[in-house]
Design a protein around this motif. Structure first.
Motif, PDB file in Angstrom:
ATOM      1  N   VAL A   1       0.881  -1.081  -0.041  1.00 28.75           N
ATOM      2  CA  VAL A   1       0.111   0.001   0.042  1.00 28.75           C
ATOM      3  C   VAL A   1       1.148   1.229  -0.009  1.00 28.75           C
ATOM      4  CG1 VAL A   1      -1.917   1.270   1.122  1.00 28.75           C
ATOM      5  CG2 VAL A   1      -1.787  -1.268   1.365  1.00 28.75           C
ATOM      6  N   ASP A   2       0.599   2.089  -1.093  1.00 28.05           N
ATOM      7  CA  ASP A   2       1.594   3.408  -1.008  1.00 28.05           C
ATOM      8  C   ASP A   2       0.802   4.236  -1.979  1.00 28.05           C
ATOM      9  OD1 ASP A   2       3.824   5.078  -1.761  1.00 28.05           O
ATOM     10  OD2 ASP A   2       5.179   3.680  -1.223  1.00 28.05           O
ATOM     11  N   ASP A   3       0.824   5.429  -1.967  1.00 30.86           N
ATOM     12  CA  ASP A   3       0.125   6.360  -2.433  1.00 30.86           C
ATOM     13  C   ASP A   3       0.840   6.733  -3.905  1.00 30.86           C
ATOM     14  OD1 ASP A   3       1.736   7.845  -0.587  1.00 30.86           O
ATOM     15  OD2 ASP A   3       1.005   9.586  -1.437  1.00 30.86           O
ATOM     16  N   SER A   4       2.230   6.545  -3.867  1.00 32.09           N
ATOM     17  CA  SER A   4       3.090   7.013  -4.995  1.00 32.09           C
ATOM     18  C   SER A   4       2.858   5.884  -6.151  1.00 32.09           C
ATOM     19  CB  SER A   4       4.597   7.164  -4.506  1.00 32.09           C
ATOM     20  OG  SER A   4       5.390   7.188  -5.605  1.00 32.09           O
TER      21      SER A   4
ATOM     22  N   ILE B   1       3.179  -1.170   4.278  1.00 32.55           N
ATOM     23  CA  ILE B   1       2.354   0.094   4.125  1.00 32.55           C
ATOM     24  C   ILE B   1       3.192   1.268   4.226  1.00 32.55           C
ATOM     25  CG2 ILE B   1       0.284   1.238   5.056  1.00 32.55           C
ATOM     26  CD1 ILE B   1      -0.631  -1.356   6.483  1.00 32.55           C
ATOM     27  N   ASP B   2       3.031   2.119   3.204  1.00 33.03           N
ATOM     28  CA  ASP B   2       3.963   3.255   3.347  1.00 33.03           C
ATOM     29  C   ASP B   2       3.508   4.141   4.418  1.00 33.03           C
ATOM     30  OD1 ASP B   2       5.460   5.549   2.587  1.00 33.03           O
ATOM     31  OD2 ASP B   2       3.744   6.446   1.361  1.00 33.03           O
ATOM     32  N   TYR B   3       4.208   4.672   5.194  1.00 34.22           N
ATOM     33  CA  TYR B   3       3.822   5.416   6.520  1.00 34.22           C
ATOM     34  C   TYR B   3       3.241   6.854   6.195  1.00 34.22           C
ATOM     35  CZ  TYR B   3       3.395   7.037  11.048  1.00 34.22           C
ATOM     36  OH  TYR B   3       2.790   7.549  12.231  1.00 34.22           O
ATOM     37  N   HIS B   4       3.820   7.684   5.229  1.00 37.99           N
ATOM     38  CA  HIS B   4       3.395   8.923   4.991  1.00 37.99           C
ATOM     39  C   HIS B   4       2.458   8.879   3.679  1.00 37.99           C
ATOM     40  CE1 HIS B   4       6.088  10.450   8.070  1.00 37.99           C
ATOM     41  NE2 HIS B   4       6.907   9.725   7.468  1.00 37.99           N
TER      42      HIS B   4
ATOM     43  N   PRO C   1      -1.084  10.962   2.155  1.00 30.16           N
ATOM     44  CA  PRO C   1      -1.919  12.181   1.989  1.00 30.16           C
ATOM     45  C   PRO C   1      -2.975  12.196   3.030  1.00 30.16           C
ATOM     46  CG  PRO C   1      -1.471  11.710  -0.288  1.00 30.16           C
ATOM     47  CD  PRO C   1      -1.297  10.385   0.581  1.00 30.16           C
ATOM     48  N   THR C   2      -3.738  10.977   3.243  1.00 31.65           N
ATOM     49  CA  THR C   2      -4.939  10.990   3.789  1.00 31.65           C
ATOM     50  C   THR C   2      -4.907  10.143   5.032  1.00 31.65           C
ATOM     51  OG1 THR C   2      -5.863   9.432   2.434  1.00 31.65           O
ATOM     52  CG2 THR C   2      -6.344  11.646   1.908  1.00 31.65           C
ATOM     53  N   ILE C   3      -3.829   9.485   5.075  1.00 36.32           N
ATOM     54  CA  ILE C   3      -3.730   8.365   6.180  1.00 36.32           C
ATOM     55  C   ILE C   3      -2.383   7.966   6.400  1.00 36.32           C
ATOM     56  CG2 ILE C   3      -4.218   6.369   4.853  1.00 36.32           C
ATOM     57  CD1 ILE C   3      -6.046   5.390   6.973  1.00 36.32           C
ATOM     58  N   THR C   4      -1.980   7.870   7.785  1.00 35.98           N
ATOM     59  CA  THR C   4      -0.814   7.380   8.201  1.00 35.98           C
ATOM     60  C   THR C   4      -0.761   6.085   7.994  1.00 35.98           C
ATOM     61  OG1 THR C   4      -1.091   7.167  10.428  1.00 35.98           O
ATOM     62  CG2 THR C   4      -0.471   9.057   9.692  1.00 35.98           C
ATOM     63  N   GLY C   5       0.461   5.502   7.863  1.00 37.89           N
ATOM     64  CA  GLY C   5       0.684   3.873   8.067  1.00 37.89           C
ATOM     65  C   GLY C   5      -0.034   3.090   9.148  1.00 37.89           C
ATOM     66  N   ASP C   6       0.332   3.712  10.428  1.00 40.01           N
ATOM     67  CA  ASP C   6      -0.480   3.219  11.591  1.00 40.01           C
ATOM     68  C   ASP C   6      -2.209   3.234  11.449  1.00 40.01           C
ATOM     69  OD1 ASP C   6       2.201   2.971  12.685  1.00 40.01           O
ATOM     70  OD2 ASP C   6       2.036   4.806  13.681  1.00 40.01           O
TER      71      ASP C   6
ATOM     72  N   ALA D   1      -7.025   0.131  10.646  1.00 40.33           N
ATOM     73  CA  ALA D   1      -8.202   0.043   9.692  1.00 40.33           C
ATOM     74  C   ALA D   1      -8.147  -1.139   9.139  1.00 40.33           C
ATOM     75  CB  ALA D   1      -8.428   1.119   8.610  1.00 40.33           C
ATOM     76  N   LEU D   2      -7.055  -1.807   8.646  1.00 40.54           N
ATOM     77  CA  LEU D   2      -7.130  -3.185   7.930  1.00 40.54           C
ATOM     78  C   LEU D   2      -7.241  -4.282   8.805  1.00 40.54           C
ATOM     79  CD1 LEU D   2      -4.535  -2.444   5.258  1.00 40.54           C
ATOM     80  CD2 LEU D   2      -6.760  -2.463   4.767  1.00 40.54           C
ATOM     81  N   ARG D   3      -6.663  -4.016   9.864  1.00 45.01           N
ATOM     82  CA  ARG D   3      -6.776  -5.050  10.947  1.00 45.01           C
ATOM     83  C   ARG D   3      -8.322  -5.443  11.515  1.00 45.01           C
ATOM     84  NH1 ARG D   3      -1.905  -4.156  15.297  1.00 45.01           N
ATOM     85  NH2 ARG D   3      -0.561  -5.207  14.333  1.00 45.01           N
ATOM     86  N   ARG D   4      -9.013  -4.201  11.767  1.00 47.71           N
ATOM     87  CA  ARG D   4     -10.503  -4.126  12.144  1.00 47.71           C
ATOM     88  C   ARG D   4     -11.323  -4.517  10.912  1.00 47.71           C
ATOM     89  NH1 ARG D   4      -9.275   1.219  14.080  1.00 47.71           N
ATOM     90  NH2 ARG D   4     -10.173   1.960  12.243  1.00 47.71           N
ATOM     91  N   TRP D   5     -10.969  -4.436   9.751  1.00 47.63           N
ATOM     92  CA  TRP D   5     -11.659  -4.638   8.461  1.00 47.63           C
ATOM     93  C   TRP D   5     -11.401  -6.348   8.174  1.00 47.63           C
ATOM     94  CZ3 TRP D   5     -11.432  -6.046   3.469  1.00 47.63           C
ATOM     95  CH2 TRP D   5     -12.437  -6.140   2.866  1.00 47.63           C
ATOM     96  N   ALA D   6     -10.548  -6.578   8.388  1.00 50.47           N
ATOM     97  CA  ALA D   6      -9.927  -8.110   7.815  1.00 50.47           C
ATOM     98  C   ALA D   6     -10.688  -9.132   8.605  1.00 50.47           C
ATOM     99  CB  ALA D   6      -8.599  -8.126   7.930  1.00 50.47           C
TER     100      ALA D   6
END
Length: 71
Positions: free
Chosen positions: A7-10, A51-54, A56-61, A66-71
């Motif tokens: 997961v990375d926005d770039s 997961i990329d940490y930085h 624009p709309t969410i940090t890696g943490d 969110a993915l842990r809750r959703w999975a």
């Protein structure tokens, strides 16, 4: 075969990871947003998530939680 979600926005980083793992035995899925990551989690059921940490709309943490809750 190890299944990986990256997961990375770039788009450049996503493409670099695709190229780096193209000849590997790993199955790579990529996502540029949290929504895409959730979709890939359902489709690919990855064993490893990178997961990329930085982003624009969410940090890696936040993305990881969110993915842990959703999975």
């Amino acid at each position: 075969m190890l299944s990986i979600l990256y997961v990375d926005d770039s788009q450049e980083q996503l493409e670099a990871m695709r190229e780096a793992l193209a000849s590997s035995p790993y199955q790579l899925s990529t996502a540029a947003t949290l929504q895409e990551a959730k979709e890939r989690m359902t489709q690919a059921k990855p064993e490893l998530v990178i997961i990329d940490y930085h982003m624009p709309t969410i940090t890696g943490d936040e993305c990881m939680r969110a993915l842990r809750r959703w999975a």
